[in-house]
Structure formats: C-alpha cells, structure tokens
Design a protein around this motif. Sequence first.
Motif, PDB file in Angstrom:
ATOM      1  N   HIS A  19      -1.584   4.929   3.648  1.00  0.00           N
ATOM      2  CA  HIS A  19      -2.702   5.859   3.458  1.00  0.00           C
ATOM      3  C   HIS A  19      -3.351   6.162   4.808  1.00  0.00           C
ATOM      4  CE1 HIS A  19      -1.960   4.379  -0.573  1.00  0.00           C
ATOM      5  NE2 HIS A  19      -2.440   5.543  -0.953  1.00  0.00           N
ATOM      6  N   PRO A  20      -2.746   7.100   5.556  1.00  0.00           N
ATOM      7  CA  PRO A  20      -3.240   7.404   6.894  1.00  0.00           C
ATOM      8  C   PRO A  20      -4.576   8.142   6.885  1.00  0.00           C
ATOM      9  CG  PRO A  20      -1.503   8.924   6.306  1.00  0.00           C
ATOM     10  CD  PRO A  20      -1.595   7.911   5.183  1.00  0.00           C
ATOM     11  N   CYS A  21      -5.141   8.236   8.052  1.00  0.00           N
ATOM     12  CA  CYS A  21      -6.370   8.999   8.299  1.00  0.00           C
ATOM     13  C   CYS A  21      -6.109  10.482   7.987  1.00  0.00           C
ATOM     14  CB  CYS A  21      -6.746   8.816   9.775  1.00  0.00           C
ATOM     15  SG  CYS A  21      -8.210   9.730  10.303  1.00  0.00           S
ATOM     16  N   THR A  56     -13.930   6.552  11.667  1.00  0.00           N
ATOM     17  CA  THR A  56     -13.989   5.207  11.096  1.00  0.00           C
ATOM     18  C   THR A  56     -13.227   5.177   9.787  1.00  0.00           C
ATOM     19  OG1 THR A  56     -16.123   4.756  12.115  1.00  0.00           O
ATOM     20  CG2 THR A  56     -15.511   3.389  10.231  1.00  0.00           C
ATOM     21  N   ARG A  57     -12.321   4.208   9.683  1.00  0.00           N
ATOM     22  CA  ARG A  57     -11.549   4.011   8.456  1.00  0.00           C
ATOM     23  C   ARG A  57     -12.019   2.708   7.826  1.00  0.00           C
ATOM     24  NH1 ARG A  57      -5.718   4.456   8.713  1.00  0.00           N
ATOM     25  NH2 ARG A  57      -6.093   5.154   6.604  1.00  0.00           N
ATOM     26  N   GLU A  58     -12.092   2.682   6.512  1.00  0.00           N
ATOM     27  CA  GLU A  58     -12.566   1.491   5.815  1.00  0.00           C
ATOM     28  C   GLU A  58     -11.814   1.331   4.498  1.00  0.00           C
ATOM     29  OE1 GLU A  58     -16.705  -0.493   4.141  1.00  0.00           O
ATOM     30  OE2 GLU A  58     -16.708   1.548   4.897  1.00  0.00           O
ATOM     31  N   PHE A  59     -11.399   0.109   4.226  1.00  0.00           N
ATOM     32  CA  PHE A  59     -10.725  -0.246   2.979  1.00  0.00           C
ATOM     33  C   PHE A  59     -11.355  -1.522   2.463  1.00  0.00           C
ATOM     34  CE2 PHE A  59      -7.659   2.222   5.329  1.00  0.00           C
ATOM     35  CZ  PHE A  59      -7.027   2.997   4.367  1.00  0.00           C
ATOM     36  N   LEU A  60     -11.491  -1.627   1.155  1.00  0.00           N
ATOM     37  CA  LEU A  60     -12.069  -2.810   0.519  1.00  0.00           C
ATOM     38  C   LEU A  60     -11.096  -3.306  -0.547  1.00  0.00           C
ATOM     39  CD1 LEU A  60     -14.596  -4.659   0.278  1.00  0.00           C
ATOM     40  CD2 LEU A  60     -15.429  -3.058  -1.452  1.00  0.00           C
ATOM     41  N   PHE A  61     -10.685  -4.570  -0.429  1.00  0.00           N
ATOM     42  CA  PHE A  61      -9.727  -5.157  -1.354  1.00  0.00           C
ATOM     43  C   PHE A  61     -10.325  -6.390  -2.020  1.00  0.00           C
ATOM     44  CE2 PHE A  61      -7.193  -3.061   1.908  1.00  0.00           C
ATOM     45  CZ  PHE A  61      -6.357  -2.270   1.127  1.00  0.00           C
ATOM     46  N   ARG A  62     -10.302  -6.388  -3.337  1.00  0.00           N
ATOM     47  CA  ARG A  62     -10.724  -7.562  -4.112  1.00  0.00           C
ATOM     48  C   ARG A  62      -9.673  -8.643  -3.888  1.00  0.00           C
ATOM     49  NH1 ARG A  62     -13.861  -8.418  -8.712  1.00  0.00           N
ATOM     50  NH2 ARG A  62     -14.443  -6.234  -8.655  1.00  0.00           N
ATOM     51  N   LEU A  63     -10.123  -9.854  -3.578  1.00  0.00           N
ATOM     52  CA  LEU A  63      -9.191 -10.960  -3.393  1.00  0.00           C
ATOM     53  C   LEU A  63      -8.753 -11.497  -4.755  1.00  0.00           C
ATOM     54  CD1 LEU A  63     -10.926 -12.844  -0.451  1.00  0.00           C
ATOM     55  CD2 LEU A  63      -9.008 -11.274  -0.349  1.00  0.00           C
ATOM     56  N   PRO A  64      -7.525 -11.990  -4.851  1.00  0.00           N
ATOM     57  CA  PRO A  64      -7.063 -12.547  -6.127  1.00  0.00           C
ATOM     58  C   PRO A  64      -7.953 -13.705  -6.573  1.00  0.00           C
ATOM     59  CG  PRO A  64      -5.257 -12.407  -4.540  1.00  0.00           C
ATOM     60  CD  PRO A  64      -6.524 -12.084  -3.806  1.00  0.00           C
ATOM     61  N   ALA A  65      -8.105 -13.860  -7.878  1.00  0.00           N
ATOM     62  CA  ALA A  65      -8.913 -14.960  -8.417  1.00  0.00           C
ATOM     63  C   ALA A  65      -8.311 -16.305  -8.042  1.00  0.00           C
ATOM     64  CB  ALA A  65      -9.023 -14.834  -9.934  1.00  0.00           C
ATOM     65  N   GLU A  66      -6.982 -16.354  -7.998  1.00  0.00           N
ATOM     66  CA  GLU A  66      -6.281 -17.570  -7.594  1.00  0.00           C
ATOM     67  C   GLU A  66      -5.685 -17.337  -6.213  1.00  0.00           C
ATOM     68  OE1 GLU A  66      -6.036 -20.469  -9.332  1.00  0.00           O
ATOM     69  OE2 GLU A  66      -7.400 -19.567 -10.802  1.00  0.00           O
ATOM     70  N   PRO A  67      -5.774 -18.328  -5.328  1.00  0.00           N
ATOM     71  CA  PRO A  67      -5.176 -18.153  -3.994  1.00  0.00           C
ATOM     72  C   PRO A  67      -3.658 -18.034  -4.092  1.00  0.00           C
ATOM     73  CG  PRO A  67      -5.935 -20.404  -4.304  1.00  0.00           C
ATOM     74  CD  PRO A  67      -6.375 -19.629  -5.501  1.00  0.00           C
ATOM     75  N   GLU A  68      -3.069 -17.460  -3.040  1.00  0.00           N
ATOM     76  CA  GLU A  68      -1.614 -17.346  -3.001  1.00  0.00           C
ATOM     77  C   GLU A  68      -1.005 -18.728  -3.193  1.00  0.00           C
ATOM     78  OE1 GLU A  68       0.044 -14.971   0.194  1.00  0.00           O
ATOM     79  OE2 GLU A  68      -1.906 -14.030   0.456  1.00  0.00           O
ATOM     80  N   ASN A  69       0.159 -18.761  -3.830  1.00  0.00           N
ATOM     81  CA  ASN A  69       0.761 -20.041  -4.179  1.00  0.00           C
ATOM     82  C   ASN A  69       1.508 -20.721  -3.041  1.00  0.00           C
ATOM     83  OD1 ASN A  69       3.070 -18.542  -4.004  1.00  0.00           O
ATOM     84  ND2 ASN A  69       3.595 -18.659  -6.163  1.00  0.00           N
ATOM     85  N   GLY A  70       1.423 -20.196  -1.845  1.00  0.00           N
ATOM     86  CA  GLY A  70       2.045 -20.845  -0.692  1.00  0.00           C
ATOM     87  C   GLY A  70       3.550 -20.661  -0.626  1.00  0.00           C
ATOM     88  N   GLU A  71       4.066 -19.589  -1.252  1.00  0.00           N
ATOM     89  CA  GLU A  71       5.496 -19.330  -1.176  1.00  0.00           C
ATOM     90  C   GLU A  71       5.917 -19.225   0.280  1.00  0.00           C
ATOM     91  OE1 GLU A  71       7.064 -16.071  -3.461  1.00  0.00           O
ATOM     92  OE2 GLU A  71       5.596 -16.407  -5.040  1.00  0.00           O
ATOM     93  N   VAL A  72       7.090 -19.728   0.561  1.00  0.00           N
ATOM     94  CA  VAL A  72       7.630 -19.665   1.913  1.00  0.00           C
ATOM     95  C   VAL A  72       8.204 -18.275   2.139  1.00  0.00           C
ATOM     96  CG1 VAL A  72       9.355 -20.624   3.470  1.00  0.00           C
ATOM     97  CG2 VAL A  72       8.129 -22.120   1.888  1.00  0.00           C
ATOM     98  N   GLY A  73       8.007 -17.743   3.328  1.00  0.00           N
ATOM     99  CA  GLY A  73       8.555 -16.440   3.669  1.00  0.00           C
ATOM    100  C   GLY A  73       7.574 -15.311   3.410  1.00  0.00           C
ATOM    101  N   PHE A  74       7.977 -14.140   3.826  1.00  0.00           N
ATOM    102  CA  PHE A  74       7.156 -12.938   3.705  1.00  0.00           C
ATOM    103  C   PHE A  74       7.269 -12.392   2.293  1.00  0.00           C
ATOM    104  CE2 PHE A  74       6.321  -8.466   3.920  1.00  0.00           C
ATOM    105  CZ  PHE A  74       5.286  -8.373   4.821  1.00  0.00           C
TER     106      PHE A  74
END
Length: 112
Positions: A19-21, A56-74
């Motif tokens: 989503h570019p400017c 000025t560009r601005e984005f707001l993201f709600r964080l997941p209720a549960e943290p990431e599960n620590g999966e290995v890799g991208f």
Amino acid sequence: MTALAARTANEAHLYMDLHPCGCGDGRFSRASTILTLPDGALARRYEGPCQRCGTTREFLFRLPAEPENGEVGFHYGAAEPSALIDAGEWLWVAEGHARGVPAGAERLPEAD
C-alpha cells in the motif's frame, strides 16, 4: 484510524509494502510505537515520511491476542487466513518471489 488485524509483524510490513503512498513510492522510515487501543487491546503504530515526497504515512495494526508461537523461520501468519491481504495479493507476492529464483536453482549448492 482503524486498527488493522495483523497476524505477525512480517504480515504488517508486507501490507505496508503493498500500500504505497499517493505518489507511488512504498518506502518510508518506519518508526514504531506500541499503544493501547480504547478497548484495551495492544496495537503497533508505524509512522514516517515517504522517501519520495515526504508525506507522513501512518499504519495502525492490532496485535494478536496471543503472542506468536515462536515458529522457527520466516512466516507471515498462523493457520487462520489473513484479514489484511487477499488471495490475489498473495499470488502477486508469490509470483514476485518466484521470479527472483534463478533458472536451475535446484543445482545450486545447498548454502545458496
């Protein structure tokens, strides 16, 4: 500004890239801040000037209720479908990555 639901930080960054400017440039310095939304949920705000026009560009993201599960890799998300990126955008991103793989890549040394 409505907080968008990102499954991971990687998915949030991909969304910003897609989503570019208004000037067409997607690059901007992404300073981030964690904040509390009115409903008590946590969110991460990314803000910075467009590298081409300075808007000025601005984005707001709600964080997941549960943290990431620590999966290995991208990875971009978990088992649930993305609420940010539709199937066509995923296909476009995948095709872009596929174009970056050289012909005959299966013959490259493992490290490459």
